[in-house]
Design an enzyme around this catalytic site. Structure first.
Site, short mmCIF file in Angstrom:
data_model
loop_
_atom_site.label_atom_id
_atom_site.label_comp_id
_atom_site.label_asym_id
_atom_site.label_seq_id
_atom_site.Cartn_x
_atom_site.Cartn_y
_atom_site.Cartn_z
N ASP A 1 1.05 -0.71 -0.69
CA ASP A 1 -0.05 0.70 -0.23
C ASP A 1 0.83 0.86 0.00
O ASP A 1 2.10 1.23 0.20
CB ASP A 1 -1.09 -0.19 1.38
N HIS B 1 3.26 2.53 -9.26
CA HIS B 1 2.73 1.91 -8.81
C HIS B 1 4.31 1.09 -9.26
O HIS B 1 4.35 -0.17 -9.61
CB HIS B 1 1.65 1.00 -9.54
N LEU C 1 12.65 -20.35 -1.97
CA LEU C 1 11.38 -19.34 -1.90
C LEU C 1 10.13 -19.56 -2.56
O LEU C 1 10.99 -20.16 -3.63
CB LEU C 1 11.76 -18.17 -1.88
#
Ligand code: FPP
Length: 222
Positions: free
Chosen positions: A2, A19, A113
């Protein structure tokens, strides 16, 4: 992730630039997670509710996702990362959907990961879909209602097989869950930082992990 819009607005830039810069934070945070030995990282990249944003922003975000998958899949695969995605993936534009399927296939056997992208994701919808699925199995006699337990529900969520998160990092000071992993976050530790996502980098992630290490998790006990 956010705060992208605010980051751009503070600089007099279009929201999409926020973004765009946020995508650079992803690279740093993924590397920091790998270095710290984190096994699962889930990024809330696009919610079901985000479809309500102006068409140009949605289009720009889908363009960023497409570019991310086009440019980063090989690097992700080489780093031993296993990519997964949760959400209504069929809602994504065809080029994104296709690139995503390829990226998932290319990295499926990796054991480093696990990087989970939440795309067109909404937790309530995920839970409703799970309930429908369980109910159908009950009607077909494949499952007895009195045998339904926490594990049954967990096994019908998009996150099947993924452990519940230990830590939720919320950037830009937001103090809400925003329809994210509501079932899975039941006992998750929450870390809130004022930093906007494009400013949240490797050192910030390390700080969040250090803070997590000071927590005493009681799971309702004492
Ligand atoms: C929330 O910030 C962020 C998003 C809705 C999109 C996050 C996407 C990226 C970081 C890049 C694209 C994703 C990938 C996987 C390449 P906001 O727009 O709500 O910010 P604001 O609260 O300041 O308005």
């Amino acid at each position: 992730m956010d705060g992208n819009g605010r980051w751009a607005q503070q600089r007099g830039l279009p929201r999409l630039m926020g973004h765009h810069e946020g995508a650079n934070s992803i690279r740093e945070c993924v590397e920091a997670c790998q270095q710290a030995g984190v096994q699962y990282l889930t990024l809330y990249a696009f919610s079901l509710e985000n479809w309500k944003r102006p068409r140009t922003e949605v289009k720009g975000l889908m363009g960023l996702l497409e570019r991310f998958l086009r440019e980063r899949t090989d690097e992700i695969a080489q780093k031993g990362i296993c990519l997964r995605a949760i959400g209504r993936l069929q809602d994504l534009p065809e080029p994104c959907h296709k690139l995503l399927s390829e990226a998932l296939r290319k990295t499926a056997e990796n054991r480093g990961l696990t990087l989970i992208l939440a795309l067109s994701y909404g937790s309530r919808t995920e839970i409703v879909d799970a309930i429908k699925n369980i109910a159908e199995q009950a009607i077909d006699g494949k499952i007895q209602p009195d045998q339904i337990n926490d594990q049954t529900v967990a096994d019908h969520l998009y996150t099947k097989g993924v452990p519940d998160p230990d830590l939720l990092i919320r950037t830009s000071g937001e103090m809400r869950l925003s329809n994210f992993l509501l079932w899975q976050l039941s006992y998750t530790e929450i870390y809130v930082t004022q930093k906007l996502w494009p400013d949240f980098r490797a050192a910030d992630l390390q700080r969040a992990l250090q803070d997590y290490n000071t927590r005493h998790r009681r799971y309702g006990g004492i």
